[in-house]
Design an enzyme around this catalytic site. Structure first.
Site, PDB file in Angstrom:
ATOM      1  N   PHE A  23     -43.653 -31.210  -1.477  1.00  0.00           N
ATOM      2  CA  PHE A  23     -44.395 -30.348  -0.552  1.00  0.00           C
ATOM      3  C   PHE A  23     -43.573 -29.953   0.665  1.00  0.00           C
ATOM      4  CE2 PHE A  23     -45.143 -34.424   1.610  1.00  0.00           C
ATOM      5  CZ  PHE A  23     -45.003 -34.047   2.941  1.00  0.00           C
ATOM      6  N   GLU A  74     -48.425 -29.078  -5.629  1.00  0.00           N
ATOM      7  CA  GLU A  74     -49.769 -28.476  -5.607  1.00  0.00           C
ATOM      8  C   GLU A  74     -50.322 -28.360  -4.188  1.00  0.00           C
ATOM      9  OE1 GLU A  74     -48.599 -31.278  -6.794  1.00  0.00           O
ATOM     10  OE2 GLU A  74     -50.157 -32.668  -7.476  1.00  0.00           O
ATOM     11  N   SER A 116     -40.640 -38.096  -4.211  1.00  0.00           N
ATOM     12  CA  SER A 116     -40.590 -39.496  -3.788  1.00  0.00           C
ATOM     13  C   SER A 116     -39.883 -40.355  -4.845  1.00  0.00           C
ATOM     14  CB  SER A 116     -42.013 -40.005  -3.554  1.00  0.00           C
ATOM     15  OG  SER A 116     -42.744 -39.892  -4.758  1.00  0.00           O
ATOM     16  N   CYS A 131     -36.560 -35.160   4.032  1.00  0.00           N
ATOM     17  CA  CYS A 131     -35.855 -36.276   3.385  1.00  0.00           C
ATOM     18  C   CYS A 131     -34.573 -36.620   4.138  1.00  0.00           C
ATOM     19  CB  CYS A 131     -35.528 -35.935   1.948  1.00  0.00           C
ATOM     20  SG  CYS A 131     -34.313 -34.643   1.840  1.00  0.00           S
ATOM     21  N   GLU A 191     -40.349 -45.718   3.574  1.00  0.00           N
ATOM     22  CA  GLU A 191     -40.250 -44.333   4.047  1.00  0.00           C
ATOM     23  C   GLU A 191     -41.637 -43.943   4.568  1.00  0.00           C
ATOM     24  OE1 GLU A 191     -40.037 -41.099   1.119  1.00  0.00           O
ATOM     25  OE2 GLU A 191     -38.515 -40.157   2.360  1.00  0.00           O
TER      26      GLU A 191
HETATM   27  P1  NAD Z   1     -44.101 -36.515  -4.704  1.00  0.00           P
HETATM   28  O1  NAD Z   1     -43.160 -37.403  -5.437  1.00  0.00           O
HETATM   29  O2  NAD Z   1     -45.485 -36.987  -4.454  1.00  0.00           O
HETATM   30  O3  NAD Z   1     -44.262 -35.133  -5.506  1.00  0.00           O
HETATM   31  C1  NAD Z   1     -43.158 -34.387  -5.930  1.00  0.00           C
HETATM   32  C2  NAD Z   1     -43.536 -33.586  -7.174  1.00  0.00           C
HETATM   33  O4  NAD Z   1     -43.855 -34.495  -8.230  1.00  0.00           O
HETATM   34  C3  NAD Z   1     -44.741 -32.681  -6.993  1.00  0.00           C
HETATM   35  O5  NAD Z   1     -44.481 -31.469  -7.651  1.00  0.00           O
HETATM   36  C4  NAD Z   1     -45.863 -33.458  -7.649  1.00  0.00           C
HETATM   37  O6  NAD Z   1     -46.834 -32.612  -8.219  1.00  0.00           O
HETATM   38  C5  NAD Z   1     -45.152 -34.239  -8.735  1.00  0.00           C
HETATM   39  N1  NAD Z   1     -45.771 -35.527  -9.012  1.00  0.00           N
HETATM   40  C6  NAD Z   1     -46.385 -36.359  -8.115  1.00  0.00           C
HETATM   41  N2  NAD Z   1     -46.802 -37.479  -8.722  1.00  0.00           N
HETATM   42  C7  NAD Z   1     -46.467 -37.372 -10.027  1.00  0.00           C
HETATM   43  C8  NAD Z   1     -46.621 -38.224 -11.153  1.00  0.00           C
HETATM   44  N3  NAD Z   1     -47.219 -39.405 -11.058  1.00  0.00           N
HETATM   45  N4  NAD Z   1     -46.139 -37.799 -12.330  1.00  0.00           N
HETATM   46  C9  NAD Z   1     -45.528 -36.619 -12.441  1.00  0.00           C
HETATM   47  N5  NAD Z   1     -45.353 -35.774 -11.406  1.00  0.00           N
HETATM   48  C10 NAD Z   1     -45.803 -36.136 -10.208  1.00  0.00           C
HETATM   49  O7  NAD Z   1     -43.382 -36.098  -3.350  1.00  0.00           O
HETATM   50  P2  NAD Z   1     -43.984 -35.297  -2.108  1.00  0.00           P
HETATM   51  O8  NAD Z   1     -44.940 -36.160  -1.387  1.00  0.00           O
HETATM   52  O9  NAD Z   1     -44.410 -33.934  -2.520  1.00  0.00           O
HETATM   53  O10 NAD Z   1     -42.661 -35.102  -1.226  1.00  0.00           O
HETATM   54  C11 NAD Z   1     -42.201 -36.042  -0.300  1.00  0.00           C
HETATM   55  C12 NAD Z   1     -41.123 -36.915  -0.888  1.00  0.00           C
HETATM   56  O11 NAD Z   1     -40.042 -36.120  -1.359  1.00  0.00           O
HETATM   57  C13 NAD Z   1     -40.499 -37.856   0.124  1.00  0.00           C
HETATM   58  O12 NAD Z   1     -40.331 -39.117  -0.486  1.00  0.00           O
HETATM   59  C14 NAD Z   1     -39.161 -37.222   0.443  1.00  0.00           C
HETATM   60  O13 NAD Z   1     -38.158 -38.109   0.875  1.00  0.00           O
HETATM   61  C15 NAD Z   1     -38.816 -36.651  -0.875  1.00  0.00           C
HETATM   62  N6  NAD Z   1     -37.831 -35.591  -0.739  1.00  0.00           N
HETATM   63  C16 NAD Z   1     -36.548 -35.881  -1.132  1.00  0.00           C
HETATM   64  C17 NAD Z   1     -35.573 -34.921  -0.996  1.00  0.00           C
HETATM   65  C18 NAD Z   1     -34.169 -35.217  -1.406  1.00  0.00           C
HETATM   66  O14 NAD Z   1     -33.398 -34.297  -1.461  1.00  0.00           O
HETATM   67  N7  NAD Z   1     -33.796 -36.442  -1.719  1.00  0.00           N
HETATM   68  C19 NAD Z   1     -35.879 -33.671  -0.449  1.00  0.00           C
HETATM   69  C20 NAD Z   1     -37.195 -33.411  -0.076  1.00  0.00           C
HETATM   70  C21 NAD Z   1     -38.163 -34.389  -0.227  1.00  0.00           C
END
Ligand code: NAD
Length: 497
Positions: free
Chosen positions: A148, A175, A225, A280, A382
């Site tokens: 997101f 989403e 994440s 991140c 985090e």
């Molecule tokens: P998230 O892991 O909840 O979601 C990321 C994506 O995965 C979304 O599209 C979501 O729909 C999907 N998703 C979520 N749960 C799932 C599951 N159980 N099975 C399959 N798909 C699933 O992450 P978020 O809350 O949207 O974003 C924040 C996180 O992203 C933080 O941990 C941040 O550090 C990380 N992030 C990392 C980087 C990097 O480059 N390392 C960059 C940006 C964000």
């Protein structure tokens, strides 16, 4: 209420039984619904991308690049439209949303170099009358699953390079922030991209699981994440796919006693509280080397944190907007409670912040915790919010050991005036992206982005030269046109000995 659907085969599609609300975080009210793709919808999207692949693969790299050139122009022309969508669903402030889009456009610019980075490698005379070369054809249908916190930039870390390399692409955005991706898709069509080459499916785990298991999807790029990144990596690779899965972070800024504190404090403020700490690469831990530095840093940071300009991101000139959702705001608030329980000193407490006229918005004030110790969960986890922890150590070696013991290794930085200290730090520290007096060392588009340890599962980083390798497969040709007549049969393994 409007339901945002998908973008499949060059058009918007909004036919789905499952939906969920998308909130405007500044008002706390649902702005619209987003469709959650069924397995059948993802199936149809993969089929469209598969059908579009042969012609796109056969399109000259120069012609692909020309579409991307046109796309860059359209993105610049429509920047406010994309930014408005980001601010309305994510909540980050207007200038910050422009910044993320600009960094995404830089990847488009790099991708316009496709004829250069796809030209291959050639070795003449590797044997008698024999030449050898490598080509880098695309993989086929590839997918991107994004978080997101950067609704435009993180998708743009992926698809410009994948498309430039000749793949067709399916994006599954978060989403929580579906609108920006749909605008990005429409602008690609306007730039001349054929239908089916770039598709967006909105959805949740159901859509992701189909992308991870369908054999027609050849590679998956993920950013999100760490627990989900690990799941994506293990499931995708178990199904024979190439996967790069970028995960979470806890980024430390080391402040040495000789640092230029005026600059260090301003840099830390932006890096810790910009985008509400939902980056991140956000600095979430300051490692003060020596108690004197710790005391002085906290003395200087406190009034700045108390005076952060917080508001609705649609206004200009703000520092921070709301958090992305109510549950996320509550989770971050829970970590501030925990920090106090664990014995950290709550120097600035953002829990009671209220914005006039936006009582239902998902706001929190900036929070500063001092005397945080490595055994505390507020240090280990985090938090992904506007919460900065100060940890004190006695020397550089202790700072490096602290950072290396952490599960994440995304970004870090050191503030110092001593080149030898900077060199020792950047050589030793077990982190993928390192800043020297630069708080957010996010690599530019001609480099590549990725962390170490549990911040990245896979081998190749996002965008830049690594993306060319990720989105292509090496094919090496060895060719002989005999000009020396008939050679005898050779039973020993051929060599140049
Ligand atoms: P998230 O892991 O909840 O979601 C990321 C994506 O995965 C979304 O599209 C979501 O729909 C999907 N998703 C979520 N749960 C799932 C599951 N159980 N099975 C399959 N798909 C699933 O992450 P978020 O809350 O949207 O974003 C924040 C996180 O992203 C933080 O941990 C941040 O550090 C990380 N992030 C990392 C980087 C990097 O480059 N390392 C960059 C940006 C964000």
């Amino acid at each position: 209420m409007e339901t945002l659907g998908h973008y499949i085969d060059g058009k918007r599609v909004a036919d789905e039984t499952r939906t969920q609300p998308v909130f405007n975080p500044a008002t706390g009210s649902p702005a619209h619904q987003v469709a959650l793709a069924s397995t059948a919808t993802v199936e149809a999207t993969i089929a469209a991308a598969q059908t579009a692949f042969p012609a796109w693969r056969a399109t000259q790299p120069l012609k692909r690049a020309r579409i991307l050139f046109k796309y860059k122009e359209l993105l610049e022309k429509n920047a406010d439209r994309v930014v408005e969508a980001i601010v309305a669903e994510h909540g980050k402030v207007w200038e910050d949303a422009h910044g993320e889009l600009a960094r995404g456009i830089e990847v488009v610019e790099y991708a316009c170099g496709a004829p250069e980075f796809l030209k291959g490698e050639y070795s003449r005379d590797v044997g008698p009358d024999i030449d050898s070369w490598s080509e880098f054809p695309p993989l086929g249908v590839v997918a991107g699953i994004t978080p997101f916190n950067f609704p435009a930039m993180v998708p743009m870390w992926m698809f410009p390079m994948a498309l430039a390399c000749g793949n067709t692409f399916i994006l599954k955005p978060s989403e929580k922030v579906p609108s920006a991706s749909l605008i990005l898709a429409e602008l690609l069509t306007e730039a001349g991209l054929p239908p089916g080459v770039f598709n967006v499916v909105n959805g949740d785990k159901e859509a992701v699981d189909k992308l991870l298991t369908d054999p027609r999807v050849k590679a998956v790029s993920f950013v999100g994440s760490t627990p989900v990144a690990e799941y994506i990596y293990t499931t995708g690779t178990a199904h024979g796919k190439r996967v790069q899965a970028l995960g979470g972070a806890k980024n430390h800024a080391v402040v040495m006693p000789d640092a230029d504190l005026d600059n260090a404090v301003n840099a830390i403020m932006g890096a810790a509280y910009g985008s509400c700490g939902e980056r991140c690469m956000a600095i979430s831990v300051v490692v003060a080397v020596g108690d004197a530095v710790g005391d002085e840093l906290v003395r200087r940071l406190k009034p700045k944190v108390e005076n952060l300009r917080i508001g609705n991101g649609t206004e200009r000139g703000l520092d921070m907007g709301p958090l992305v959702t109510g549950p996320h705001r509550d989770k971050v608030r829970g970590y501030i409670d925990l920090g106090a329980e664990e014995g950290a000193e709550l120097v600035v407490d953002g829990r009671n912040f209220k914005l006039a006229g936006h009582k239902e918005g998902f706001f929190l004030g900036g929070t500063l915790l001092d005397h945080v110790r490595p055994d505390m969960r507020v240090y280990q986890d985090e938090i992904f919010g506007p919460v900065l922890a100060v940890v004190r150590v006695q020397d550089l070696a202790e700072a490096i050991a602290l950072i290396d013991a952490h599960e994440f290794g995304n970004g870090t930085c050191v503030f110092t005036r001593d080149g030898a200290v900077a060199r020792r730090f950047s050589d030793a520290v077990q982190v993928g992206m390192v800043g020297i007096n630069v708080p957010l060392p996010v690599p530019v588009a001609c480099q590549s982005f990725g962390g170490w340890k549990r911040s990245l599962f896979g081998d190749l980083y996002a965008y830049g030269p690594d993306a060319v390798r990720f989105y292509t497969r090496r094919k090496t040709m060895t060719q002989r046109w005999a000009v020396r007549g008939v050679e005898k049969a050779q039973f020993a393994f051929p060599s140049n000995g």
